[in-house]
Structure formats: structure tokens, C-alpha cells
Design an enzyme around this catalytic site. Structure first.
Site, mmCIF file in Angstrom:
data_model
loop_
_atom_site.group_PDB
_atom_site.id
_atom_site.type_symbol
_atom_site.label_atom_id
_atom_site.label_comp_id
_atom_site.label_asym_id
_atom_site.label_seq_id
_atom_site.Cartn_x
_atom_site.Cartn_y
_atom_site.Cartn_z
ATOM 1 N N VAL A 15 0.834 -1.207 0.000
ATOM 2 C CA VAL A 15 0.000 0.000 0.000
ATOM 3 C C VAL A 15 0.869 1.257 0.000
ATOM 4 C CG1 VAL A 15 -1.820 1.258 1.206
ATOM 5 C CG2 VAL A 15 -1.856 -1.236 1.166
ATOM 6 N N VAL A 133 -11.311 -0.640 5.332
ATOM 7 C CA VAL A 133 -12.375 -1.565 4.936
ATOM 8 C C VAL A 133 -12.578 -1.482 3.432
ATOM 9 C CG1 VAL A 133 -14.794 -2.215 5.216
ATOM 10 C CG2 VAL A 133 -13.562 -1.192 7.125
ATOM 11 N N GLY A 188 -1.890 -14.553 -5.179
ATOM 12 C CA GLY A 188 -1.592 -13.510 -4.197
ATOM 13 C C GLY A 188 -2.821 -12.961 -3.480
ATOM 14 N N GLU A 191 -3.037 -15.081 1.914
ATOM 15 C CA GLU A 191 -1.727 -15.037 2.543
ATOM 16 C C GLU A 191 -1.244 -16.456 2.842
ATOM 17 O OE1 GLU A 191 -1.203 -11.946 5.498
ATOM 18 O OE2 GLU A 191 -3.152 -11.138 4.928
ATOM 19 N N ASP A 202 -10.904 -11.603 9.701
ATOM 20 C CA ASP A 202 -10.657 -10.394 8.919
ATOM 21 C C ASP A 202 -11.973 -9.659 8.634
ATOM 22 O OD1 ASP A 202 -8.769 -8.893 6.801
ATOM 23 O OD2 ASP A 202 -10.657 -9.385 5.805
ATOM 24 N N LYS A 206 -13.651 -5.891 9.993
ATOM 25 C CA LYS A 206 -14.228 -4.870 9.116
ATOM 26 C C LYS A 206 -15.675 -4.575 9.518
ATOM 27 C CE LYS A 206 -11.078 -6.131 5.405
ATOM 28 N NZ LYS A 206 -10.864 -7.140 4.358
ATOM 29 N N GLY A 303 -5.500 -4.773 -2.871
ATOM 30 C CA GLY A 303 -4.584 -4.467 -3.972
ATOM 31 C C GLY A 303 -3.893 -3.145 -3.706
#
Lengths: 430, 430
Positions: A15, A133, A188, A191, A202, A206, A303
């Protein structure tokens, strides 16, 4: 008025690199929008010697976080380093030093969001977290501003791209769970240790962030009912499809006068519902508001560049506030008390798949279990089972409480073996 | 700091009543968000004697617009009266008097948006218009803020609920155009005179607003290529479906180094594209950005409360700016010059449906026409025609320019009768 905005970037991973790229490529647009340049002055990295594609001057890199947090010339700190405690303390230090903060860290915001937003309010600093999120989807902004005038009654989200990718591959390419997961890892999307994704943690984080904001109340991680993907039984996707449903990992958050309920679990989504056709690694958040009715936001959930887009949009908002000297003017305090609904008041339709011995009277016994608990059935379908002498039953309930559902499942165990059970969503408006 | 915000409401029709309802019902939420009450002080109506469901004090109603525009105690004027010239001049007066303005008027914003936004900038006043496009969908805000950091390359929208409803009924219930239109009228989705909807003018206006904002450039109504629904031939929806497409009225806006192209027309949308499954009266805007990739916003395009939600969100934003004394600080000037692409540089795939005499050599003649214009074909399918001695041809081109498409259609007229022709969208990312 300032004639430049200086940014300290904590982290130069996926990121962080995206943020650097966008800020560099869009200097003209930013200058047009803000009137001043926005410059990355310092970047925290783990290894100074690693080769980087970025065209940033090498002198901006440092491995010492204090060199950034203690630099009073920096206006905004962008936290994209990940982790929980270290990131939380960096955000705290930045806010205490009067800097604006932009973070993409859902773990920190899910666990410490209320505390950090309170600190931001006290310090009169901005703390923006759009990218935490659903990466490229402006959902935080939509809840804060776009639907500011509405009362949100429910929110359902496909907020984990990994599990949505796996379920899509399982459905459309008839892959096994293991093969789909391997494909997700190869591309990808998953993980090395995919457990936080497939177990629902996860998504739960969120949903804590979204529910807190949507309902203006505190929501804690332990308030979220979580069931992971491993609960999905063999052949369940196919049977669901026969009944007009698509299996989706859905984070769901509902509010009525009894309180709120938040869950993350595999649900059977009616095919006619817009969430049912959200495929691959895409995310979507479906919102039901008193006034607006149904809205949905759809886009990439992760991404480098999509997530960086959200971070940079937050940076622009923080810059604008700094330039106008109106930073830290949001009201973040929760308007409503935290009231979590008991299981006995959470209503839904359920799908139960059972394996029974094909004997006289078994169906009567099974259906009696439902009526014993006041759970009425919408349909009962008997199907051949693989093993001779056995039968498979698919039962769809009318709306019953989660307590009834659990009681029925529990009592059925004596008569049948419960292959799987799911909540049904998307058939009626919330 | 002000201790109250006073609103003047111009119009008490469908949207105006919704605005009054939401502002009244959400007073607590507004006070929590803004710290001060927001009150409707004056309302322009056509007839004082008409009975209203609103619980507003009757003294707020007036039939004299000057009583509102000249009232210096009003902070924000909300224009939901409709029409063009009257509404434009009311917005102008309000801005000149230093008031913030919120409008839901797409006609005014499409025609005079640049002029009015320039005036707002000069007057340091806010002019918000979220509700002018896609009622309940926060698309303006998303383009202005959420995707502020991205460079938008294309935007496609189903921005007219009436035509989308008609096309959905034609596809799923196999209704004729006339029957579907009658149903839309019965349900209140179509106006008595539906021509602005079915001819594409309504959508074209919305595309002017969205394109101007997305590309930071001036776009005029005459820049939009418009084809109405009446161009859709009998049986086209069914044939499109056989090829994996869904017919949709799509507003499309694209930008590259050659300039921009904006159109509203019935297109064949690949079924795998998210816009293909936007049904009934719902709207959706699909955006492609350099960094974010694909995003889509979905929701109600019209209706009293959804549209009012957008208006009230704008009112809240305007109130916040007034309270912080940062109203009118947006940059609305176009960043880029207006460069409209010529037909020869607008590329797309096309679908041509022809009726030919079933004679030796006709196919060779037809395909020669395509190659004469350098238009290469992806597939040619011959189908039986209703009348003996004739055949129907469906030709799908590779990407060709609109000029090539027009030249081919023109030259074909000598050999075949062209039943219909459409652009194909959604097969590849823009």
C-alpha cells in the site's frame, strides 16, 4: 495559509508504494484541487538497502520511526505499516503531536478505533481510515457523508476478497475448497497463513468498523458472531444453487429497537440479490436505509493501487482540512448505547441439511422437532443419499429466531445427523 | 458560531416533502452531528390551500419566491421546484445573496452547471447537487472525494430508471415496449410524457453532469451522442441474449489522450458485466479509474425519500461548512480543456443485424463491405428469416471506429436492410 503539505509515510510495502506512486503521478491534479503541493518528506522502511521502484529521493528513507514521529515539520502521518500495537502507538504519538493521521489498518481500527477517534477529537486532529475496509470502495465516506441523513437499518458486506474468490472458484469452476485456496494463494489473494480470512476474523474486524459507524454505537470484536468457511459441507454449494441461492461469506449487521446483531458467516444469498453476483476477489457493501432503501457499493477490496486510492483520498481530505484550518471537527462520539441483541431476538430463515435413516416415521419425528420449538417450515425436500438405507433432507424454515434454530439443531442430533445449516439472506428487504 | 441553521425550501413536491420529512424525523441525529438544530423556516408552494402531510407550521408556507430569496435570515436555499429558467434564476439570486444552495435539478445543472458553480466560487458559497443524478446514490460525492486521488478513464451509467424498468420488463417478462411503458406509467416510474426518458435526453443531462466532474472539463449537452429506445428492433433483446448480452440504456463517458466521448444509447452489455444485472428502476454507475480499477455504485435513481436523502446529505455538508465558516472553498473550475473526440477515434465493438435476400454471393458482398472499410469481423451468423427467400445475418465486429461503423452501415444499405445496430460494452476493461 500553508504553502505546502508534508507527509510522513510509515511503511513502504504494497500500500505504501501505491501511495507514493499516486502522490507523485498526480501532483498536478493535487495542486489544482488544493492549491499547494503535497510532498512525502519521510518514509519509514525496514531495510534501507532494499531496492525500490519509487522515484523518491533516497534521503527520505529512515528505519527510525522517531525520526518521523518527532519531526514537527510533518503535517500528516500515513500509517500503512500494519501490525497492531506498534501501529496503534504510532497513531497515538502522531495525534498527540497534533498531526493528522490517515491509516489503512483495520486491525487497529477494529480494536482501538473508538479510543483513537476520541483522542483525535480531543487533539482536534483528523483521523481518517477509509482504506481499512474494502480497499477501493469509498464506504466509510458514504456512511459518514453520503448517507449522513439516513437511518441505516442493515448493512451486509462481502468484505473479504480471499473467501469470495474461493467461493466463486468453487461455484463456477467446481473446484474443491483446497484447490480454490491454492489458486488464491498462487494469485496472491490469500496469505501464506489464510486462517484470518477463511475463519472470518478479517471480515469480523471490518464489520466492527462498519457497524460502529453505521449505527453510531460502540461495537466490539466479541460482539460479532463468527463462523468460518470450514463449516461449508461437501455439495452444499450445488444444493444451494438448486434452491436458487449462492453461498457467500457475508458480514451482516442489523439494527432495530431491540439492539444490534453483527455476524460473519457463510450464508445462502438469494440469487436475485445484488450481492449474489459479486464474484471473484471483488468486495461489495449493501446498505439498507430507512429513507434511501437499497444501495450497494462494489469494487476492489484490496490491492496496492485501489487501497492506495482510498489512502490518498483521505490524505486529500486531511490536507483540505489543514489548509482551511478545520481539522478535527468531526463528531466521532457514539450517539447510541451499545445494545447487542440476544439470540432469541435475531430472526432469519434457515436452511438445514440432514442425513437420516430411511425408516418409517422418521420425517414425522424430524418435523415434530421443529414444531416442538415453534419453528415453522417453508419446505421439506427428501433427496436420495449416497448410502443405501439413508435419505437426505433439506428443510427451509420460515423466519425463526437464532435460538429456535440452535435448539432445533441441537435436538435433531438424536434423530438425524446435521450435515450443514445456514442462514438465508436476500429474499426480502431488511 | 451560529446556534441554528435556517433553511428556505423552494418546492414542496415529491422531493420537497421528503426533505421536510427527513429533516423533521432526524432532528436528534442532526443535532448530534452538527451541534445545532436545522430548521425549515420558509417553504415555497404553488397553492397555500393544498392539504399537506407535513407537520410544518402553516406560517412557513408562501407562494412568493421573493419572500424566501430576500430573507436574509435564511442560511441555505434548497431548490427542489424543478423547471429550468426559474430555478436557475432562483439559484443565482440565492448565491448572490451569499446563501448556500442545494439543488436536485439536473436540467439546470446540465445546462448552467459551469456558470452556477463559477458564481458559487466567486461568492464563496456552497452549491451542492448530489440529488441531480441518480437520486439515492452518492455518486457526485464519490467522484469529488472518494475517488479524488484517482484519474478516471471511463464511466458508464444506468442513470434513467424509467428506461431500465422498461427494458427489464421486456427482457424478463417478455413484455412489448408499449406494455412495459404502460406498466412504468401505472407504477409512477414514467411521466405522462415519457419522451425525455425514452429518447435519452434525461440520461444525457445526467451524463453531462457526471462527465464534467469525472474529467474536470466542460461538457455540453450537444457533445452527447444520443440514441433513444425507439431504435430497438423487434426481437433484438432475445437475439442479444443468445449472444450473451443484455440490452441496457447506458450513458457512457470515456477519456484518453485524444479527448472525451460521451454517449447515451441502447448498448449490448456483456452479461458478465455488473451493469448487466442492474434491473427494474434501479440505477448504477460503473467507474473505471487508473488506480482503483473497477467500482460500481448501485441504488435507487429516483423516488421521494431516496432523492431527499441525497438532498439532506448535501444540506448537512452545507451546514457543516457554514458552521466551520469554510463554505465555498471547493475548486470547481475545469482543470482540462474541452476536447471532444471525432467519430473516427471512438473505438468499440459493434453488433449489426441485417436482412438480406438469400442469394448466392450475398455473404461475400456483405463481408466485402466490411473489409472495404477496414472493419474486421469477429463472427458472422446466418439465421433463418421470417420470410422465405430471405436470411437474417448477425455480424459482430472487432473493435472499429464509430466512423467505420457508420460507413459500413451506410454502404450496406445497398445490399441489405439494416434491422438494428448497437455498440457492445463490458467485454473488456476500458
Amino acid at each position: 495559509m500553508k504553502n505546502e503539505i508534508s507527509i510522513g509515510l510509515l511503511g513502504m510495502g504494497t500500500v505504501g508504494s501505491g501511495v507514493a506512486t499516486i502522490l507523485q503521478q498526480h501532483q498536478d491534479d493535487l495542486r489544482h484541487k488544493l492549491g499547494v503541493p503535497v510532498t512525502i518528506k519521510k518514509v519509514l522502511v525496514k531495510d534501507l538497502n532494499k531496492e525500490r521502484l519509487s522515484s523518491l529521493d533516497p534521503v527520505v528513507f529512515t528505519t527510525d520511526i522517531h525520526e518521523i514521529l518527532d519531526d514537527s515539520s510533518l503535517d500528516i502521518i500515513v500509517e500503512v505499516m500494519g501490525g497492531i500495537e506498534g501501529a496503534k502507538s504510532a497513531i497515538e504519538s502522531a495525534l498527540k503531536a497534533g498531526k493528522g493521521v490517515v491509516t489503512a489498518n483495520k486491525d487497529v481500527m477494529a480494536q482501538y478505533g473508538h479510543e483513537l477517534l476520541k483522542l483525535a477529537d480531543e487533539q482536534k486532529c483528523d483521523l481518517f481510515y477509509e482504506a481499512s475496509v474494502a480497499g477501493g470502495i469509498p464506504i466509510i465516506r458514504t456512511l459518514e457523508d453520503g448517507l449522513a441523513s439516513d437511518r441505516i437499518t442493515s448493512l451486509m458486506g462481502i468484505v473479504n476478497g480471499t473467501t469470495n474468490f474461493i467461493l466463486t472458484k468453487m461455484k463456477t469452476d467446481h473446484m474443491s475448497y483446497e484447490a480454490a485456496l491454492a489458486e488464491a494463494t498462487r494469485l496472491g489473494y490469500a496469505e501464506a497463513d489464510p486462517s484470518a480470512d477463511v475463519d472470518g476474523l478479517d471480515a469480523a474486524r471490518k464489520m466492527v468498523i462498519l457497524s460502529s459507524l453505521a449505527f453510531s454505537t460502540e461495537v466490539h470484536l466479541e460482539d460479532v458472531l463468527v463462523r468460518g468457511m470450514k463449516e461449508i459441507g461437501d455439495g452444499d454449494l450445488e444444493i444451494a444453487a438448486e434452491f436458487g441461492y449462492t453461498m457467500k461469506m457475508v458480514g451482516s449487521s442489523k439494527k432495530d429497537e431491540d439492539g444490534i446483531e453483527v455476524s460473519v458467516e457463510p450464508v445462502l444469498m438469494a440469487n436475485s440479490h445484488p450481492l449474489a453476483s459479486v464474484n471473484n476477489e471483488f468486495n461489495a457493501v449493501y446498505i439498507h436505509g430507512d429513507a434511501v432503501g437499497e444501495t450497494m457499493l462494489y469494487g476492489p477490496g484490496a490491492g496496492s493501487l485501489p487501497t492506495a486510492t482510498s489512502v490518498v483520498s483521505d490524505i486529500i481530505a486531511a490536507c483540505r482540512n489543514l489548509l482551511l484550518e478545520v481539522n478535527g471537527k468531526r463528531v466521532h462520539s457514539a450517539q447510541h448505547e451499545r445494545v447487542i441483541k440476544p439470540e432469541s431476538r435475531r430472526y432469519a430463515k434457515y436452511f438445514h441439511r440432514l442425513l437420516v435413516n430411511d425408516e418409517v416415521g422418521v420425517l414425522a419425528k424430524i418435523t415434530a422437532t421443529y414444531s416442538n420449538h415453534g419453528a415453522s417450515l417453508q419446505s421439506v425436500i427428501q433427496r436420495p443419499a449416497e448410502k443405501a438405507g439413508q435419505a437426505e433432507l433439506v428443510l427451509l424454515t420460515h423466519r425463526i429466531s437464532r435460538q429456535q434454530h440452535l435448539d432445533v439443531i441441537n435436538e435433531l442430533a438424536g434423530t438425524a445427523s446435521v450435515i450443514s445449516h445456514y442462514r438465508i439472506e436476500g429474499e426480502e428487504t431488511a
